[in-house]
Design an enzyme around this catalytic site. Structure first.
Site, short mmCIF file in Angstrom:
data_model
loop_
_atom_site.label_atom_id
_atom_site.label_comp_id
_atom_site.label_asym_id
_atom_site.label_seq_id
_atom_site.Cartn_x
_atom_site.Cartn_y
_atom_site.Cartn_z
CE LYS A 1 -2.16 -59.07 110.60
NZ LYS A 1 -2.95 -57.78 110.50
NE ARG B 1 -1.54 -52.79 102.96
CZ ARG B 1 -1.99 -53.58 103.83
NH1 ARG B 1 -1.24 -53.82 104.72
NH2 ARG B 1 -3.32 -54.50 104.18
NE ARG C 1 -8.51 -56.16 104.74
CZ ARG C 1 -7.69 -55.20 103.79
NH1 ARG C 1 -8.42 -54.32 103.45
NH2 ARG C 1 -6.43 -55.55 104.50
P1 AMP Z 1 -3.93 -60.26 105.18
O1 AMP Z 1 -3.04 -59.63 104.10
O2 AMP Z 1 -3.27 -60.87 105.31
O3 AMP Z 1 -5.13 -58.81 105.44
O4 AMP Z 1 -5.71 -60.86 104.15
C1 AMP Z 1 -5.44 -60.69 102.68
C2 AMP Z 1 -7.07 -61.24 102.77
O5 AMP Z 1 -6.73 -62.85 102.63
C3 AMP Z 1 -7.97 -61.20 103.71
O6 AMP Z 1 -9.21 -60.07 103.71
C4 AMP Z 1 -8.48 -62.86 103.68
O7 AMP Z 1 -10.03 -62.32 102.81
C5 AMP Z 1 -7.56 -63.65 103.24
N1 AMP Z 1 -7.52 -64.13 104.52
C6 AMP Z 1 -6.19 -64.16 104.96
N2 AMP Z 1 -5.80 -64.52 106.13
C7 AMP Z 1 -7.19 -65.67 105.95
C8 AMP Z 1 -7.28 -66.34 106.75
N3 AMP Z 1 -6.23 -66.62 108.23
N4 AMP Z 1 -8.99 -67.43 107.11
C9 AMP Z 1 -9.08 -66.91 105.89
N5 AMP Z 1 -8.81 -65.97 105.08
C10 AMP Z 1 -8.18 -65.05 105.57
#
Ligand code: AMP
Length: 190
Positions: free
Chosen positions: A16, A130, A148
């Protein structure tokens, strides 16, 4: 180019962020990544970062009230008027419903939800790679990666059930080179 209110969807490691970096150039819209916003707050030691930290470390979702308020504030800024690329939000149905309301208020409903899919084994392999490149703590631990992935399947995938009847979802195969995947995404906008 019309239809520039876009959500990017997919499991961790689907690409993404990588695709968003390219798509923002193509569409000329801001890239709004909730994960990046949380990481930035964590780095700067803000109250928001402190609230998010324990959830991020475990690989679970930061509570909705915190996340939704952060996105709401971001979507009030002028730069979203010409479109936006939302990455990592919404991640459950209450967030999707809250987003619908926010976007109705500002008069910019979602045009596309781009759903990038990759198999679970590929998620694990990509995040392990990564971890050595970007040094993200939540990529390094297999248990956190699994959590996750489970969180994605249990909570985030239901957003697709929410958006499909609205005709918004565009399914993209996330396997292949970055260029190949980007070419598939670009077709959504032609
Ligand atoms: P990402 O970089 O999108 O993988 O996000 C890293 C972490 O940020 C996730 O594992 C969540 O702990 C938190 N996070 C990101 N986006 C959200 C969301 N929309 N709702 C809740 N937690 C989020």
């Amino acid at each position: 180019m019309a239809s520039k209110n876009v959500g990017l969807f997919g499991p961790p490691g689907a690409g993404k962020g990588t695709q968003a970096a390219r798509l923002r150039e193509l569409l000329n819209v801001p890239h709004i990544s909730t994960g990046d916003m949380f990481r930035e707050n964590l780095k700067n030691g803000t109250d928001l970062g402190k609230k998010a930290q324990e959830y991020m470390n475990k690989g679970g979702l930061v509570p909705d009230e915190v996340t939704i308020a952060m996105v709401r504030e971001r979507l009030t800024r002028d730069d979203v008027k010409g479109g936006f690329l939302l990455d990592g939000f919404p991640r459950n149905v209450p967030q999707a419903e809250a987003l619908d309301k926010m976007l109705a208020e500002i008069g910019h409903p979602l045009d596309h939800v781009i759903n990038i899919s990759i198999p679970d084994d590929e998620v694990k392999a990509r995040l392990a790679r990564r971890a050595t490149i970007e040094g993200r703590a939540d990529d390094a631990m297999p248990a956190t990666v699994q959590y996750r992935l489970d969180t994605y399947k249990m909570q985030s995938e239901s957003c697709l059930i929410y958006y499909r009847p609205k005709g918004l979802v565009r399914d993209i195969d996330g396997l292949g080179t970055i260029d190949e995947v980007f070419t598939r995404i670009v077709r959504v906008f032609i």
